[in-house]
Design a protein around this motif. Structure first.
Motif, PDB file in Angstrom:
ATOM      1  N   ARG A  84       0.805  -1.226   0.000  1.00 58.36           N
ATOM      2  CA  ARG A  84       0.000   0.000   0.000  1.00 58.36           C
ATOM      3  C   ARG A  84       0.837   1.274   0.000  1.00 58.36           C
ATOM      4  N   GLY A  85       2.148   1.119  -0.060  1.00 56.93           N
ATOM      5  CA  GLY A  85       3.010   2.280  -0.193  1.00 56.93           C
ATOM      6  C   GLY A  85       3.367   2.968   1.106  1.00 56.93           C
ATOM      7  N   GLU A  86       3.062   2.347   2.253  1.00 64.27           N
ATOM      8  CA  GLU A  86       3.451   2.941   3.535  1.00 64.27           C
ATOM      9  C   GLU A  86       4.966   2.887   3.717  1.00 64.27           C
ATOM     10  N   PHE A  87       5.607   1.887   3.119  1.00 61.68           N
ATOM     11  CA  PHE A  87       7.057   1.830   3.005  1.00 61.68           C
ATOM     12  C   PHE A  87       7.397   2.044   1.535  1.00 61.68           C
ATOM     13  N   ARG A  88       8.280   2.963   1.253  1.00 65.86           N
ATOM     14  CA  ARG A  88       8.610   3.309  -0.112  1.00 65.86           C
ATOM     15  C   ARG A  88       9.726   2.408  -0.657  1.00 65.86           C
ATOM     16  N   PRO A  89       9.805   2.249  -1.985  1.00 66.59           N
ATOM     17  CA  PRO A  89      10.918   1.490  -2.575  1.00 66.59           C
ATOM     18  C   PRO A  89      12.268   2.029  -2.105  1.00 66.59           C
ATOM     19  N   GLY A  90      13.130   1.123  -1.677  1.00 68.04           N
ATOM     20  CA  GLY A  90      14.453   1.504  -1.195  1.00 68.04           C
ATOM     21  C   GLY A  90      14.517   1.846   0.279  1.00 68.04           C
ATOM     22  N   GLU A  91      13.353   1.972   0.941  1.00 63.73           N
ATOM     23  CA  GLU A  91      13.352   2.335   2.357  1.00 63.73           C
ATOM     24  C   GLU A  91      13.897   1.187   3.210  1.00 63.73           C
ATOM     25  N   LYS A  92      14.724   1.528   4.178  1.00 63.98           N
ATOM     26  CA  LYS A  92      15.311   0.520   5.058  1.00 63.98           C
ATOM     27  C   LYS A  92      14.261  -0.046   6.003  1.00 63.98           C
ATOM     28  N   LEU A  93      14.258  -1.362   6.139  1.00 65.16           N
ATOM     29  CA  LEU A  93      13.370  -2.048   7.074  1.00 65.16           C
ATOM     30  C   LEU A  93      14.174  -2.353   8.335  1.00 65.16           C
ATOM     31  N   GLY A  94      14.178  -1.404   9.259  1.00 68.77           N
ATOM     32  CA  GLY A  94      15.012  -1.508  10.442  1.00 68.77           C
ATOM     33  C   GLY A  94      14.558  -2.583  11.402  1.00 68.77           C
ATOM     34  N   GLN A  95      15.437  -3.522  11.692  1.00 67.65           N
ATOM     35  CA  GLN A  95      15.071  -4.631  12.571  1.00 67.65           C
ATOM     36  C   GLN A  95      14.757  -4.141  13.984  1.00 67.65           C
ATOM     37  N   LEU A 147       9.458  -8.681  -2.166  1.00 68.39           N
ATOM     38  CA  LEU A 147       9.057  -7.388  -1.621  1.00 68.39           C
ATOM     39  C   LEU A 147      10.203  -6.672  -0.904  1.00 68.39           C
ATOM     40  N   ALA A 148      11.241  -7.392  -0.566  1.00 65.60           N
ATOM     41  CA  ALA A 148      12.390  -6.804   0.125  1.00 65.60           C
ATOM     42  C   ALA A 148      13.670  -7.353  -0.478  1.00 65.60           C
ATOM     43  N   THR A 149      14.736  -6.579  -0.340  1.00 68.54           N
ATOM     44  CA  THR A 149      16.028  -7.014  -0.865  1.00 68.54           C
ATOM     45  C   THR A 149      17.129  -6.543   0.071  1.00 68.54           C
ATOM     46  N   SER A 150      18.199  -7.311   0.150  1.00 65.91           N
ATOM     47  CA  SER A 150      19.321  -6.960   1.014  1.00 65.91           C
ATOM     48  C   SER A 150      20.329  -6.132   0.224  1.00 65.91           C
ATOM     49  N   GLY A 175      21.437  -3.140   4.750  1.00 73.14           N
ATOM     50  CA  GLY A 175      20.604  -4.197   5.290  1.00 73.14           C
ATOM     51  C   GLY A 175      19.376  -4.434   4.425  1.00 73.14           C
ATOM     52  N   MET A 176      18.310  -4.902   5.043  1.00 70.93           N
ATOM     53  CA  MET A 176      17.108  -5.244   4.293  1.00 70.93           C
ATOM     54  C   MET A 176      16.309  -3.985   3.992  1.00 70.93           C
ATOM     55  N   CYS A 177      15.971  -3.807   2.716  1.00 68.17           N
ATOM     56  CA  CYS A 177      15.227  -2.632   2.265  1.00 68.17           C
ATOM     57  C   CYS A 177      14.056  -3.069   1.392  1.00 68.17           C
ATOM     58  N   VAL A 178      13.091  -2.174   1.230  1.00 72.41           N
ATOM     59  CA  VAL A 178      11.960  -2.439   0.347  1.00 72.41           C
ATOM     60  C   VAL A 178      12.471  -2.560  -1.084  1.00 72.41           C
ATOM     61  N   ALA A 179      12.008  -3.586  -1.777  1.00 66.44           N
ATOM     62  CA  ALA A 179      12.463  -3.832  -3.144  1.00 66.44           C
ATOM     63  C   ALA A 179      12.022  -2.713  -4.085  1.00 66.44           C
ATOM     64  N   PRO A 180      12.807  -2.443  -5.124  1.00 60.81           N
ATOM     65  CA  PRO A 180      12.421  -1.413  -6.092  1.00 60.81           C
ATOM     66  C   PRO A 180      11.194  -1.846  -6.881  1.00 60.81           C
TER      67      PRO A 180
END
Length: 202
Positions: free
Chosen positions: A22-33, A59-62, A67-72
């Motif tokens: 739904r776009g609450e996390f943008r592409p490339g945004e870090k998914l902080g553990q 949906l995510a890429t390292s 670290g782990m970020c939202v996939a482009p």
């Protein structure tokens, strides 16, 4: 956030999935553990399991040093998703139509009505995705069904990124036509309508 019942990493993954879609996390945004662990009240091990699930879904890429970020979500990715949906969903539908039970058809009709009645982009997308899954419920091919479900989630990211702010309520004539073909147990007709429907994906 307190998450009861089933495996917490799976439920966290589902919550994060919809936030990304739904776009609450943008592409490339870090998914902080650390932040995710605090939000859900779980260990870093549980968070890592959830993030690995997101990575497996695409949906995510390292990324190095991030670290782990939202996939482009680029043009090539969207084109690939469309092609894969057009290849796989008709296969599942052809197998499904002769085998759908009365209860499964009733569910497809229910979510079709929800799709037509949706007043927000979020409600429409969820009902639309449920409809596409409902009509293939009879195929009894769990690997194919899982792949299609994931493709639809990935495509939903593109839908929200492009249409969330300018979507308008609408009816889906192709959905009605597919249901009519299903009632007639006419798999080739349902297949032709779905193929036409999927070519309209943007």
């Amino acid at each position: 956030m307190n998450i009861p019942h089933s495996k917490k990493s799976d439920q966290i993954a589902r919550v994060l999935t919809m936030k990304i879609v739904r776009g609450e996390f943008r592409p490339g945004e870090k998914l902080g553990q650390d932040q995710i662990a605090r939000e859900f009240g779980v260990s870093h091990v549980t968070v890592r399991e959830a993030l690995l699930h997101l990575s497996a879904q695409g949906l995510a890429t390292s990324l190095p040093r991030r670290g782990m970020c939202v996939a482009p979500l680029d043009r090539n990715t969207v084109d690939e998703l469309r092609l894969m949906r057009r290849a796989l969903e008709p296969v599942a539908l052809l197998q499904s139509v002769p085998k759908l039970t009365a209860a499964q058809i009733s569910k497809a009709e229910t979510v079709q009505a929800q799709c037509d009645a949706a007043e927000t982009a979020f409600a429409w997308e969820e009902a639309n995705r449920m409809f596409h899954m409902a009509i293939i419920a009879g195929c009894n091919m769990p690997r194919l069904t899982e792949e299609i479900n994931n493709l639809q989630l990935l495509h939903a990211r593109h839908f929200f990124a492009k249409y969330a702010d300018r979507w308008k309520p609408r009816s889906e004539p192709d959905h009605h036509a597919i249901i009519a073909a299903i009632h007639d147990r006419d798999a080739p007709r349902a297949d032709a309508i779905l193929r036409r429907h999927l070519t309209r994906l943007s």
